[in-house]
Design a protein around this motif. Structure first.
Motif, short mmCIF file in Angstrom:
data_model
loop_
_atom_site.label_atom_id
_atom_site.label_comp_id
_atom_site.label_asym_id
_atom_site.label_seq_id
_atom_site.Cartn_x
_atom_site.Cartn_y
_atom_site.Cartn_z
N VAL A 13 0.87 -1.17 0.00
CA VAL A 13 0.00 0.00 0.00
C VAL A 13 0.90 1.22 0.00
O VAL A 13 1.78 1.35 0.86
CB VAL A 13 -0.92 0.03 1.24
N ASP A 14 0.72 2.10 -0.98
CA ASP A 14 1.49 3.34 -1.04
C ASP A 14 0.54 4.51 -0.78
O ASP A 14 -0.19 4.92 -1.68
CB ASP A 14 2.18 3.49 -2.39
N PRO A 15 0.52 5.03 0.45
CA PRO A 15 -0.41 6.11 0.77
C PRO A 15 -0.23 7.34 -0.10
O PRO A 15 -1.21 8.04 -0.41
CB PRO A 15 -0.10 6.43 2.24
N ASP A 16 1.00 7.63 -0.53
CA ASP A 16 1.23 8.80 -1.36
C ASP A 16 0.64 8.62 -2.75
O ASP A 16 0.20 9.59 -3.38
CB ASP A 16 2.73 9.08 -1.47
N ALA A 17 0.61 7.39 -3.23
CA ALA A 17 0.01 7.10 -4.53
C ALA A 17 -1.51 6.92 -4.43
O ALA A 17 -2.20 6.92 -5.45
CB ALA A 17 0.63 5.84 -5.13
N GLY A 18 -2.00 6.74 -3.21
CA GLY A 18 -3.44 6.53 -3.02
C GLY A 18 -3.92 5.22 -3.60
O GLY A 18 -5.06 5.11 -4.09
N ALA A 19 -3.06 4.20 -3.55
CA ALA A 19 -3.43 2.91 -4.15
C ALA A 19 -2.62 1.79 -3.52
O ALA A 19 -1.62 2.01 -2.84
CB ALA A 19 -3.19 2.94 -5.67
N ALA A 20 -3.10 0.57 -3.77
CA ALA A 20 -2.42 -0.63 -3.30
C ALA A 20 -2.34 -1.63 -4.44
O ALA A 20 -3.17 -1.62 -5.37
CB ALA A 20 -3.18 -1.25 -2.13
N CYS A 21 -1.34 -2.49 -4.38
CA CYS A 21 -1.13 -3.49 -5.42
C CYS A 21 -0.94 -4.87 -4.79
O CYS A 21 -0.25 -5.01 -3.76
CB CYS A 21 0.10 -3.13 -6.25
N VAL A 68 3.78 0.36 -12.33
CA VAL A 68 2.42 0.57 -11.81
C VAL A 68 2.27 1.98 -11.26
O VAL A 68 1.30 2.69 -11.56
CB VAL A 68 2.10 -0.48 -10.71
N LEU A 69 3.24 2.42 -10.45
CA LEU A 69 3.18 3.76 -9.88
C LEU A 69 3.24 4.84 -10.96
O LEU A 69 2.54 5.86 -10.89
CB LEU A 69 4.31 3.96 -8.87
N GLY A 70 4.05 4.62 -11.98
CA GLY A 70 4.13 5.57 -13.08
C GLY A 70 2.81 5.71 -13.82
O GLY A 70 2.39 6.81 -14.17
N GLU A 71 2.15 4.58 -14.04
CA GLU A 71 0.86 4.62 -14.72
C GLU A 71 -0.21 5.29 -13.84
O GLU A 71 -1.05 6.05 -14.33
CB GLU A 71 0.41 3.21 -15.11
N LEU A 72 -0.14 5.05 -12.54
CA LEU A 72 -1.09 5.71 -11.63
C LEU A 72 -0.89 7.22 -11.64
O LEU A 72 -1.86 7.99 -11.65
CB LEU A 72 -0.91 5.17 -10.20
N ARG A 73 0.37 7.65 -11.64
CA ARG A 73 0.65 9.10 -11.66
C ARG A 73 0.19 9.75 -12.96
O ARG A 73 -0.21 10.91 -12.97
CB ARG A 73 2.14 9.34 -11.46
N ALA A 74 0.26 9.00 -14.05
CA ALA A 74 -0.10 9.56 -15.37
C ALA A 74 -1.61 9.68 -15.57
O ALA A 74 -2.05 10.33 -16.50
CB ALA A 74 0.52 8.70 -16.46
N ARG A 75 -2.37 9.05 -14.69
CA ARG A 75 -3.83 9.05 -14.87
C ARG A 75 -4.45 10.36 -14.41
O ARG A 75 -4.01 10.95 -13.46
CB ARG A 75 -4.46 7.88 -14.11
#
Length: 272
Positions: A234-242, A265-272
């Motif tokens: 869980v990455d709270p800064d990304a606001g998501a979990a994998c 995964v984090l890069g794609e989340l940031r790009a959204r």
């Protein structure tokens, strides 16, 4: 999510993965998310969560004696009880070293079972699995390593970790905060870490290197990986979990494949 398709490149017979937001929105999945995989040590976060439910229900206290002399429930959850890795043998005074311990989680399961007067596997089912709708998940032995689950079920759990319904949010914040800061120790598969920070049953990334998460994972990232080729972060800064589950034991392949996968995964989340 296109990044999740990277599991196709892993040298494993089968794998599945998924990403979930705090509100329970599944951002993407890849592979058979209904396939049941042995979790190995990804069992520990489930056990820890059940222990925290027991704490909130008043069945146990975090600072009550449990395990070796001088040890408490908190010590067992934070791998600071002094118990050895896979033996019920004391190797250090409680609170002085971070000794990753399957034995400690087995003692913890027994302690909760006695307090609740039901087998720990049943307590876990009633306290965590059933309320979250994790119908494909079961504990089939040790509370340290014998859970079996699916990506679909663990995404439900990962959403709970981000926006708790079963626990008071303050309890979860405490669980994801470092217990006994500054202690060094061995992170299995990754060698000596100084410090080797853990919360209550969850490993905290901080500045560990090498590590099984990505180079772009925030220091606040928490979770667990398992020797069966499994992980949940869980990455709270990304606001998501994998969640990613595979059917090949952890080894050099995982140490090589997992960090760039997480970064993608984090890069794609940031790009959204």
């Amino acid at each position: 999510m296109q990044s999740l398709a990277l599991i196709e490149n892993w040298p494993v017979p089968g794998a599945a993965a998924g990403v979930v937001r705090a509100d329970g929105t599944v951002v993407g999945t890849h592979g058979d998310v209904t396939r049941r995989f042995p979790l190995a040590s990804v069992t520990k976060p489930l056990t820890a969560y059940a222990a925290l439910v027991a704490y909130e229900e008043g069945a146990v206290e975090l600072d009550e004696p449990a395990g070796p002399e001088g040890s408490t429930v908190r010590h067992l959850l934070a791998h600071t009880s002094g118990l050895a890795f896979d033996e019920h043998r004391v190797t250090a005074p409680p609170g002085t070293r971070r000794l990753y311990s399957n034995a400690g989680f087995e003692v913890l399961g027994d302690h909760i079972a006695k307090a609740a007067d039901i087998p720990f596997a049943e307590y876990l089912r009633q306290a965590v699995l059933e309320p979250l709708g994790m119908t494909a998940t079961s504990l089939e032995g040790s509370p340290a390593k014998d859970g079996v689950s699916t990506v679909s079920d663990l995404l439900r759990f990962a959403a709970e970790l981000q926006a708790p319904r079963l626990l008071d949010a303050r309890t979860v914040v405490e669980a994801m905060s470092v217990v006994h800061p500054g202690l060094s120790g061995i992170l299995p598969g990754y060698g000596h870490q100084k410090p080797n920070d853990w919360g209550l049953g969850f490993e905290i990334r901080d500045s560990k290197s090498p590590h099984w998460t990505g180079s772009s994972s925030s220091p606040r990232t928490f979770g667990h990986f398992g020797q069966s080729g499994t992980f949940l972060w869980v990455d709270p800064d990304a606001g998501a979990a994998c969640v990613a589950l595979a059917d090949r034991p952890f080894g050099p392949w995982a140490a090589e494949a997992w960090p760039p996968f997480t970064d993608a995964v984090l890069g794609e989340l940031r790009a959204r």
